[in-house]
Design an enzyme around this catalytic site. Structure first.
Site, PDB file in Angstrom:
ATOM      1  N   ARG A 272     -29.815   9.820  16.458  1.00  0.00           N
ATOM      2  CA  ARG A 272     -30.481   9.888  14.985  1.00  0.00           C
ATOM      3  C   ARG A 272     -31.072   8.846  14.447  1.00  0.00           C
ATOM      4  NH1 ARG A 272     -24.850   8.816  14.439  1.00  0.00           N
ATOM      5  NH2 ARG A 272     -24.851   6.892  13.128  1.00  0.00           N
TER       6      ARG A 272
ATOM      7  N   LYS B  81     -19.292  12.019  25.675  1.00  0.00           N
ATOM      8  CA  LYS B  81     -19.472  10.488  26.179  1.00  0.00           C
ATOM      9  C   LYS B  81     -19.156  10.308  27.596  1.00  0.00           C
ATOM     10  CE  LYS B  81     -19.972  10.279  21.751  1.00  0.00           C
ATOM     11  NZ  LYS B  81     -21.275  10.100  21.494  1.00  0.00           N
TER      12      LYS B  81
ATOM     13  N   GLU C  14     -11.261   3.476  29.307  1.00  0.00           N
ATOM     14  CA  GLU C  14     -11.923   2.081  29.676  1.00  0.00           C
ATOM     15  C   GLU C  14     -10.915   1.067  29.393  1.00  0.00           C
ATOM     16  OE1 GLU C  14     -14.876   2.152  26.790  1.00  0.00           O
ATOM     17  OE2 GLU C  14     -16.321   3.241  27.911  1.00  0.00           O
TER      18      GLU C  14
ATOM     19  N   HIS D  60     -14.477   1.603  11.133  1.00  0.00           N
ATOM     20  CA  HIS D  60     -15.409   2.250  11.773  1.00  0.00           C
ATOM     21  C   HIS D  60     -16.664   2.609  10.434  1.00  0.00           C
ATOM     22  CE1 HIS D  60     -13.369   2.016  15.089  1.00  0.00           C
ATOM     23  NE2 HIS D  60     -12.605   2.606  14.888  1.00  0.00           N
TER      24      HIS D  60
HETATM   25  C1  MV4 Z   1     -14.564   0.057  22.395  1.00  0.00           C
HETATM   26  C2  MV4 Z   1     -13.972  -1.203  21.802  1.00  0.00           C
HETATM   27  C3  MV4 Z   1     -13.235  -1.962  22.808  1.00  0.00           C
HETATM   28  N1  MV4 Z   1     -13.214  -1.885  23.978  1.00  0.00           N
HETATM   29  N2  MV4 Z   1     -14.265   0.426  23.615  1.00  0.00           N
HETATM   30  C4  MV4 Z   1     -15.727   1.819  18.103  1.00  0.00           C
HETATM   31  C5  MV4 Z   1     -16.698   2.894  17.817  1.00  0.00           C
HETATM   32  C6  MV4 Z   1     -17.275   3.458  19.277  1.00  0.00           C
HETATM   33  N3  MV4 Z   1     -18.828   3.281  18.914  1.00  0.00           N
HETATM   34  C7  MV4 Z   1     -16.694   2.528  20.021  1.00  0.00           C
HETATM   35  N4  MV4 Z   1     -16.054   1.468  19.516  1.00  0.00           N
HETATM   36  C8  MV4 Z   1     -15.201   0.560  20.250  1.00  0.00           C
HETATM   37  N5  MV4 Z   1     -14.939   0.961  21.488  1.00  0.00           N
HETATM   38  C9  MV4 Z   1     -13.729  -0.447  24.430  1.00  0.00           C
HETATM   39  N6  MV4 Z   1     -13.571  -0.273  25.802  1.00  0.00           N
HETATM   40  C10 MV4 Z   1     -14.299  -1.436  20.718  1.00  0.00           C
HETATM   41  C11 MV4 Z   1     -14.938  -0.438  19.428  1.00  0.00           C
HETATM   42  C12 MV4 Z   1     -15.027  -0.914  18.379  1.00  0.00           C
HETATM   43  C13 MV4 Z   1     -13.791  -1.150  17.504  1.00  0.00           C
HETATM   44  C14 MV4 Z   1     -12.645  -0.975  17.793  1.00  0.00           C
HETATM   45  C15 MV4 Z   1     -11.625  -1.219  16.908  1.00  0.00           C
HETATM   46  C16 MV4 Z   1     -11.815  -1.366  15.592  1.00  0.00           C
HETATM   47  C17 MV4 Z   1     -12.950  -1.641  15.147  1.00  0.00           C
HETATM   48  C18 MV4 Z   1     -13.876  -1.529  16.165  1.00  0.00           C
HETATM   49  C19 MV4 Z   1     -15.383  -1.770  15.739  1.00  0.00           C
HETATM   50  C20 MV4 Z   1     -16.650  -1.283  16.563  1.00  0.00           C
HETATM   51  C21 MV4 Z   1     -16.227  -1.168  17.932  1.00  0.00           C
END
Ligand code: MV4
Length: 446
Positions: free
Chosen positions: A292, A116, A200, A235
C-alpha cells in the site's frame, strides 16, 4: 487516464489523494461516515456519498457500500489509501471483478506478500537476504525446538497471516518454547483465522529501514531509496526520515536492488514498501512487504521530488513509469513527525475540539493534515491528525528546522504528541543518529 476516482478513506490521506487527482485533472468522489459529514475530504472532493454510521466496520470497511458508491457515481477506480481496505486482497479482487480498477497491486501480489511464509519463500528463490529460520509453517513443538536449537536462541515466532508487529513472540530459551509456540498458534488462529507460524533468528536492536518501490504494468520496477523508521512505540512509528544516516551509497544500491528483486518476484506493479531490518554489522534482512501507500511516503517525496501518489495512479491506469532508476536522485534530508491527538507521554487517545489552530510554514516545511480551527477530533478513528514534514540540506539542518516548525505549531483544546517530538529531536543520541528499534524504550528509562 481515469476520469473519476473514488477515495475509500478519510483524514489526511484522503486529502493527499484528492490533491494528486486535482493536479492530474481527475474528478474525485469522497465517501464518508455520518460522523465525517463536516470533514475536509468531503468538502474538497467533487462529489461525496455517505456510506454508513461512524463505526469503521459499517462505513470505511463496508465493501458493499463502497462498491455501490463507485457504481452510483461512475467512478472507474478506487484508491484505498492506507489502513481500512488497503491490504484486503478480497476487496481488491471484488474491485477487479466489478470492472473497477483498484489503485494498488493485483489481488494476487497482495495475497502472496500478505502471507508471510509465502513471501519468505519468494525471497529465498530471489536470493533476497532473510534471517535464518523455517521455510515452511512449523507444525509442532518438537519441530520448533529442533529448528530453534539449530539457528540458536533467541528466536522469534511469527504468524504467517500477521505483520506490522502483530502476532510475534520472542523466545530466549528452549524451556520457554513449548508455551510460546502454543500461545502463538492460538493467537494467530484467534486474530487472523490462520494458525500457521514460522520461526526466525531474533535480531536484537536492529534499525527498521524500508525501501520505497514503484512499479508499473509493463514489468518496470524502480526504488526511491530508503526511510529509517526506527523511532517506534509498540509498532506505531512516530518519526521517519530519509535518507538513513548509516547507509553508504553502496549499501543503498544493494538494498534497493534486493527490494526491486523482491517486488519483481510477485509481479508488483504499484507503489509499495519492502521492510528490512539492518543490524549493527550493516547486514540487512527482508521482513515483509507493505502493499500500500504508507503514512510516511512524504519523506521520500521530499528527497526525490517524485509525487508517489501521482505515479501510483498513473501506473494503475496502465501508463509506463516516467522515471528510470538512474533518474532518481536523493537530495538533502527529510524528517516526518506524526502528530497524534494523544497524551504526549502516556499515548492515550485525546479526541475533542480544537479551540485554536495555527500551522507552521516557511522554507522546507510541509503539513499534511485534515484538521482546522474548531474541528472536533473524533473518537472513532486513528488518532493521527497531522504529519509535519521538513526538508533541508543536511540532517542537522532538518532537525533544527523541525524543532523550529514544532515551536510554531499551535494546537489548543486537545493534547497532541508535539511536546514528545520536541524531546526526541533534542535528544543527544537522536541528534547523533544512534537509532534502533529499542530507542524509545531506553529513552523512557533515562
Ligand atoms: C523481527 C525483529 C527482530 N528479529 N524479526 C516488527 C514488525 C514487523 N515488520 C517485523 N518486526 C520485527 N521482526 C526478527 N527475526 C524485530 C522486529 C521489530 C521490532 C520488534 C520488537 C519491538 C519493536 C520492533 C520494531 C521494529 C521491528
Amino acid at each position: 487516464m481515469f476520469h473519476k476516482i473514488l477515495i475509500a478513506n478519510r483524514g489526511e490521506i484522503a486529502l493527499r489523494i484528492i490533491r494528486a487527482c486535482k493536479e492530474l485533472g481527475i474528478k474525485t468522489v469522497a465517501v464518508y461516515s455520518t460522523a465525517d459529514s463536516n470533514s475536509l475530504h468531503v468538502k474538497l472532493a467533487d462529489e461525496s456519498v455517505c456510506i454508513g454510521p461512524p463505526s469503521s466496520l459499517q462505513s470505511y470497511l463496508n465493501i458493499n457500500a463502497i462498491i455501490s458508491a463507485a457504481e452510483l457515481t461512475d467512478a472507474e477506480a478506487i484508491h484505498p489509501g492506507y489502513g481500512f481496505l488497503a491490504e484486503n486482497a478480497a476487496f481488491a479482487e471484488i474491485c477487479e471483478n466489478c470492472g473497477i480498477t483498484f489503485i494498488g497491486p493485483s489481488s494476487e501480489s497482495m495475497r502472496l506478500m500478505g502471507d508471510k511464509i509465502s513471501a519468505r519463500q519468494a525471497m529465498i528463490k530471489e536470493k533476497v537476504p532473510i534471517l535464518p529460520g523455517t521455510e515452511d509453517a512449523v507444525q509442532d513443538v518438537n519441530e520448533a525446538i529442533k529448528i530453534a536449537k539449530k539457528i540458536g536462541f533467541p528466536v522469534i515466532i511469527k504468524a504467517s497471516a500477521g505483520g506490522g508487529g502483530r502476532g510475534m513472540k520472542i523466545v530466549h530459551s528452549p524451556a520457554a518454547l513449548p508455551n510460546a509456540f502454543a500461545t502463538a498458534r492460538a493467537e494467530a488462529q484467534a486474530g487472523f483465522g490462520n494458525p500457521e507460524v514460522y520461526i526466525e533468528k531474533y535480531c536484537q536492536q536492529p534499525r527498521h529501514v524500508e525501501i520505497q518501490i514503484l512499479g508499473d504494468k509493463h514489468g518496470n520496477v524502480i526504488h526511491l531509496g530508503e526511510r529509517d523508521c526506527s523511532i517506534q512505540r509498540r509498532h506505531q512509528k512516530l518519526i521517519e526520515e530519509s535518507p538513513c544516516s548509516v547507509l553508504t551509497p553502496q549499501l543503498r544500491a544493494e538494498m534497493g536492488d534486493a527490494a526491486v528483486r523482491a517486488a519483481k518476484s510477485v509481479n508488483y506493479n504499484s507503489a509499495g514498501t519492502i521492510e528490512f531490518l539492518l543490524d549493527s554489522d550493516d547486514k540487512f534482512y527482508f521482513m515483509e512487504m507493505n502493499t500500500r501507500i504508507q503514512v510516511e511516503h512524504p519523506v521520500t517525496e521530499m528527497v526525490t521530488g517524485i509525487d508517489i501518489i501521482r505515479e501510483q495512479i498513473r501506473s494503475a491506469a496502465g501508463l509506463k513509469l516516467r522515471y528510470k532508476q538512474s533518474d532518481v536522485k536523493i537530495r538533502g534530508h527529510a524528517i516526518e513527525c506524526r502528530i497524534n491527538a494523544e497524551d504526549p507521554f502516556k499515548f492515550t487517545p485525546c479526541p475533542g475540539k480544537i479551540t485554536s489552530y495555527h500551522t507552521p510554514g516557511g522554507l522546507g516545511v510541509r503539513v499534511d493534515s485534515f484538521v482546522y480551527d474548531q474541528y472536533t477530533v473524533l473518537p472513532y478513528y486513528d488518532s493521527l491528525i497531522s504529519k509535519l514534514i521538513v526538508h533541508a540540506d543536511t540532517r542537522e539542518d532538518a532537525i533544527r528546522r523541525m524543532l523550529r516548525a514544532l515551536d510554531e505549531y499551535i494546537i489548543e483544546g486537545i493534547k497532541t504528541t508535539i511536546p514528545f517530538h520536541k524531546r526526541i529531536l533534542s535528544n543527544k543520541d537522536f541528534i547523533e543518529g544512534h537509532l534502533d528499534t529499542g530507542f524509545l524504550e531506553r529513552m523512557v528509562l533515562e
